[in-house]
Design a protein around this motif. Structure first.
Motif, mmCIF file in Angstrom:
data_model
loop_
_atom_site.group_PDB
_atom_site.id
_atom_site.type_symbol
_atom_site.label_atom_id
_atom_site.label_comp_id
_atom_site.label_asym_id
_atom_site.label_seq_id
_atom_site.Cartn_x
_atom_site.Cartn_y
_atom_site.Cartn_z
ATOM 1 N N ASP A 149 30.648 -54.393 3.389
ATOM 2 C CA ASP A 149 29.362 -53.698 3.542
ATOM 3 C C ASP A 149 29.119 -52.685 2.433
ATOM 4 O O ASP A 149 28.003 -52.550 1.922
ATOM 5 C CB ASP A 149 29.232 -53.057 4.935
ATOM 6 C CG ASP A 149 30.465 -52.250 5.322
ATOM 7 O OD1 ASP A 149 31.514 -52.405 4.669
ATOM 8 O OD2 ASP A 149 30.374 -51.461 6.280
ATOM 9 N N ASP A 150 30.190 -51.983 2.013
ATOM 10 C CA ASP A 150 30.045 -51.020 0.923
ATOM 11 C C ASP A 150 29.758 -51.725 -0.404
ATOM 12 O O ASP A 150 28.932 -51.276 -1.197
ATOM 13 C CB ASP A 150 31.320 -50.171 0.784
ATOM 14 C CG ASP A 150 31.460 -49.181 1.931
ATOM 15 O OD1 ASP A 150 30.429 -48.808 2.520
ATOM 16 O OD2 ASP A 150 32.596 -48.797 2.243
ATOM 17 N N LEU A 206 24.607 -54.471 7.419
ATOM 18 C CA LEU A 206 25.498 -53.436 7.957
ATOM 19 C C LEU A 206 26.878 -53.948 8.301
ATOM 20 O O LEU A 206 27.852 -53.221 8.307
ATOM 21 C CB LEU A 206 24.915 -52.887 9.267
ATOM 22 C CG LEU A 206 23.915 -51.760 9.256
ATOM 23 C CD1 LEU A 206 23.619 -51.368 10.692
ATOM 24 C CD2 LEU A 206 24.441 -50.556 8.497
ATOM 25 N N ASP A 231 25.732 -43.235 9.857
ATOM 26 C CA ASP A 231 24.876 -43.130 8.678
ATOM 27 C C ASP A 231 23.446 -43.578 8.986
ATOM 28 O O ASP A 231 22.487 -42.964 8.534
ATOM 29 C CB ASP A 231 25.444 -43.980 7.537
ATOM 30 C CG ASP A 231 26.817 -43.488 7.111
ATOM 31 O OD1 ASP A 231 27.063 -42.283 7.260
ATOM 32 O OD2 ASP A 231 27.625 -44.301 6.656
ATOM 33 N N ILE A 262 29.741 -54.934 13.667
ATOM 34 C CA ILE A 262 29.221 -53.644 13.225
ATOM 35 C C ILE A 262 29.988 -52.580 13.990
ATOM 36 O O ILE A 262 30.169 -52.701 15.206
ATOM 37 C CB ILE A 262 27.716 -53.528 13.497
ATOM 38 C CG1 ILE A 262 26.964 -54.534 12.636
ATOM 39 C CG2 ILE A 262 27.218 -52.114 13.215
ATOM 40 C CD1 ILE A 262 25.470 -54.535 12.854
ATOM 41 N N ASP A 300 35.109 -39.974 6.667
ATOM 42 C CA ASP A 300 35.097 -41.226 7.419
ATOM 43 C C ASP A 300 36.103 -41.201 8.569
ATOM 44 O O ASP A 300 36.905 -42.128 8.733
ATOM 45 C CB ASP A 300 35.391 -42.416 6.495
ATOM 46 C CG ASP A 300 34.286 -42.593 5.466
ATOM 47 O OD1 ASP A 300 33.127 -42.300 5.789
ATOM 48 O OD2 ASP A 300 34.596 -43.009 4.334
ATOM 49 N N GLN A 316 30.531 -55.844 8.834
ATOM 50 C CA GLN A 316 31.716 -56.248 8.097
ATOM 51 C C GLN A 316 32.003 -57.686 8.494
ATOM 52 O O GLN A 316 31.911 -58.013 9.678
ATOM 53 C CB GLN A 316 32.914 -55.451 8.595
ATOM 54 C CG GLN A 316 33.227 -54.210 7.854
ATOM 55 C CD GLN A 316 34.423 -53.539 8.495
ATOM 56 O OE1 GLN A 316 34.288 -52.932 9.552
ATOM 57 N NE2 GLN A 316 35.591 -53.651 7.878
ATOM 58 N N GLN A 342 18.153 -52.260 11.534
ATOM 59 C CA GLN A 342 19.241 -51.310 11.772
ATOM 60 C C GLN A 342 18.855 -50.204 12.754
ATOM 61 O O GLN A 342 19.701 -49.668 13.452
ATOM 62 C CB GLN A 342 19.731 -50.701 10.460
ATOM 63 C CG GLN A 342 18.695 -49.878 9.720
ATOM 64 C CD GLN A 342 19.287 -49.190 8.511
ATOM 65 O OE1 GLN A 342 20.406 -49.496 8.099
ATOM 66 N NE2 GLN A 342 18.560 -48.263 7.920
ATOM 67 N N ASP A 383 29.432 -47.086 10.867
ATOM 68 C CA ASP A 383 28.236 -47.459 10.101
ATOM 69 C C ASP A 383 26.989 -46.883 10.757
ATOM 70 O O ASP A 383 25.998 -46.577 10.095
ATOM 71 C CB ASP A 383 28.080 -48.983 10.051
ATOM 72 C CG ASP A 383 29.312 -49.662 9.480
ATOM 73 O OD1 ASP A 383 29.804 -49.186 8.449
ATOM 74 O OD2 ASP A 383 29.782 -50.645 10.071
#
Lengths: 464, 464
Positions: B112-113, B155, B268, B261, A244, B157, B233, B265
């Motif tokens: 988000d995680d 997505l 990914d 965002i 990350d 935060q 997304q 992110d």
């Protein structure tokens, strides 16, 4: 926090109304204006466009319209457009701009973008353009060109903020306020020792959150992942994803900080690498709808030629059974089914395997287990499709032995497909061949040969 | 800048020595230690690992070893591991940890995680875990779960730094030094109006470069791209790439700032979307080597079943020409060649088209031009391969009319392949079907049918 005098005038966007990318209708309008010579109208139409949309516009126009547009924009051609163009169009635009205007544009770009552009030029033009660039920048670009393609050296920006660890937060901020030589965008500052080797990093948000008197050494993260200049970009991208990272220091052979790679460069690499796998699986080397006709013909030809070879190999297997085919015409009718199913099942497995190798989900640690799983998947699906296909064949030709032949061949071929689909990419990787490049050809050869051989072979045994 | 007392002790890494990712040998060692019950040794081995490497280790172990490892780590299970795990393994670990430990881990993650993890749980467990999470966080997660899959809302935060534009740089920095509620990583601060709608953004590097007395309104970039909560997304990723964004404000229906965002992110998402295209082209829905056996069988079965249908369709075309096949066995031998070449050429075109649609290099603005190019590419390669294949067929079977048949079929099929390869994905997209999903099946049906029909049809006309 209230500020009643100020309000955003635009209606809030929704997923349907939010404009994403270039409006296709605009392309038509600009093309028309250019062709009838209404330069002012064309200029007005492109006025509000972001440079990335301008790049898309240039790509969407025909070659002739492109000449007109570049001519019109020449006097103040925005340098930022150039890195956004796909390679064939980029070279076309470089050609149209000519040496002087191109050199001027390159001097305005970040070092990594400038490098990309210079690298794409033909040898002669590259020499001329380099010659027209100021000496200091030229030296930097020539150094950059010396790094291998797709290496960290090519990706990095040379501009980097480096401070000693005994500085305080206040000293850092004051220094940055004074300095003229800062990178255009950055997210971390790096801490270096007396030999200019990176020993830590401080994200900017950490910096602005800390009191002025705090020592940099006390807030720095010291688990840096220094990236050697010659590391492949795929590995660099993996490191960024795995840990990350937002930016990472690039170091030379002596471990000295020479540049930094930031996450925005990684986005492109990640997309490029995933796309490359997909394209290579199908023997396509250029990602690009803008590649000229004859180059496209040539690049596809090689793959098709290899495929022709394997197709004749499969044919020669069929040729072994001419006798059976002469006697029972139903064999010729049903023959392609097994091979087609084997090819598809094998490609499913292989697609997963190629991606898993790239993302390191498939390693020597679990290869055997996953191979075994794929063979089982092939066996189970082979059994299910043997039942279905056998039943249809019996219903169609009224011959239960014929049904048994195709059913047996189906089981064989789907097990072989599962096995080959995982083993071929692993072996390719072991021999340092990109698994995506070679795998499909080899796989379909295996599934075709086994598919035809097992079906026609069983038929020869059981039916003649 | 000299700091002679401090030096990094490690030898500088090179592309060959730099360790990237988990050492496969370590997996074996940990597995062994776990199986013979040497817990201390296993603990020692995993001690130096980064959480992403730990996640890879958990994935690489067998299911039984995984139970032992999670049991061993349970007391201080690092929450950061969980989002790094592939979905099937993530659910397994969630199961092993149990409701309480899992809820505790989730509370430690970014919003988000946490959302991603909760979303992957089965209905019953999700309810239990949500129940065990503190009320404020639970409400936030429940709100997040209400957004559609793969939307901006999932997505983003929620933590975001927002300031009014009349503040000065100094005030901002002081405020951030005081605040406890800052996001864990951020790159931009956003400027909002009195209704909390975003009107500008200031990258942190701009902030630290500016004097304390400068007004935020004077250094902010006002060309923001606010992202609606329900934007897909894939569109979000396109915006980030197109406009080189590092972070973007997410707004609700009233245009109010509700989150942000960030580009990490997006990395990914970009990889996921490119990978998805590749997998869907081959009827694979799970990216994942860790998917359990029976689920893998089931997910592949559907695609193979569709393919079986098209294979029988192609067979029935062959069935039309039983009479010709009975007379000339060479037709059965050569028959698969044209179909195979058509399938490969079509897939080349289609792979390029699917990617170009995803990256918006292929739009209605240039579709016709590119289609025409692909048909020409098909025609030219078709002509070249007609010569080669015809010559081989004549040499093999000594029948020049047979060579003419396969040559003619080759031209037909490769032109059809170029046309279908570009038209099928475009039509799919027009009907809002993901072009990657349907295209291969339809394409190979077209190329098989035309390949068999033109070859056997020409043979019936010319040879009988």
């Amino acid at each position: 926090m209230s500020d009643a005098g100020l309000e955003s005038a635009v209606a809030p966007p929704t997923a349907d109304t939010a404009r994403v990318g270039l409006d296709p209708e605009l392309v038509g309008k600009v093309a028309e204006a250019l062709e009838v010579g209404e330069i002012d109208r064309a200029r007005e139409l492109i006025e509000p466009l972001h440079y990335a949309d301008l790049a898309d516009l240039i790509e969407a126009l025909s070659a002739d319209q492109r000449v007109l547009l570049v001519e019109m924009m020449r006097r103040k051609f925005p340098a930022e457009i150039i890195p956004e163009l796909d390679e064939p169009v980029r070279n076309e635009v470089a050609e149209l701009l000519g040496t002087q205007d191109l050199a001027a544009a390159i001097a305005k770009l970040d070092s990594d973008d400038a490098l990309l552009l210079i690298d794409g030029l033909e040898e002669a033009r590259r020499r001329h353009v380099l010659h027209a660039i100021p000496a200091a920048l030229r030296r930097e670009l020539e150094e950059g060109l010396a790094f291998p393609d797709d290496s960290a050296g090519r990706l990095m920006q040379r501009e980097v903020v480096a401070v000693p660890q005994y500085w305080t937060v206040g000293e850092c901020i004051d220094d940055m306020r004074e300095s003229d030589e800062l990178p255009s965008d950055f997210y971390d500052i790096f801490v270096v020792d007396s030999k200019h080797r990176p020993v830590g990093g401080v994200p900017l948000d950490k910096l602005v959150r800390s009191k002025r008197s705090v020592r940099i050494g006390d807030i720095m993260k010291s688990d840096l992942r220094p990236i050697p200049l010659d590391m492949d970009q795929e590995q660099v991208a993996f490191l960024f994803k795995q840990h990350d990272l937002t930016s990472a220091p690039v170091v030379d052979r002596m471990g000295r900080l020479v540049g930094t790679i930031t996450i925005d460069d990684i986005v492109d690499v990640v997309e490029e690498e995933a796309e490359e796998d997909m394209l290579r699986l199908h023997g396509v080397t250029d990602t690009d709808v803008h590649t000229p006709l004859l180059e496209t013909v040539r690049s596809r030809f090689v793959w098709l030629l290899i495929n022709l070879g394997t197709a004749f190999l499969a044919s020669s297997v069929i040729g072994l059974f001419e006798h059976a085919l002469e006697k029972i015409v139903a064999l010729a009718v049903l023959m392609p089914i097994t091979a087609s199913m084997g090819g598809n099942a094998g490609t499913q497995t292989m697609t997963v395997a190629v991606r898993a190798l790239a993302t390191r989900d498939l390693t020597t640690a679990n290869a055997l287990r996953i191979m075994w799983k794929e063979v089982l998947v092939g066996g189970i699906n082979g059994f299910l499709f043997a039942l279905i296909t056998g039943a249809i064949a019996i219903a169609w030709f009224g011959d239960w032995l014929l049904g048994l032949c195709i059913a047996g061949a189906m089981v064989f071929d789907l097990i072989a497909a599962g096995f080959a689909g995982i083993v071929i990419p692993i072996i390719s990787q072991r021999f340092r061949i990109d698994p995506a490049i070679s795998s499909t050809v080899v796989l379909t050869t295996v599934t075709d040969v086994i598919g035809f051989f097992s079906f026609l072979g069983l038929a020869t045994l059981l039916l003649l």
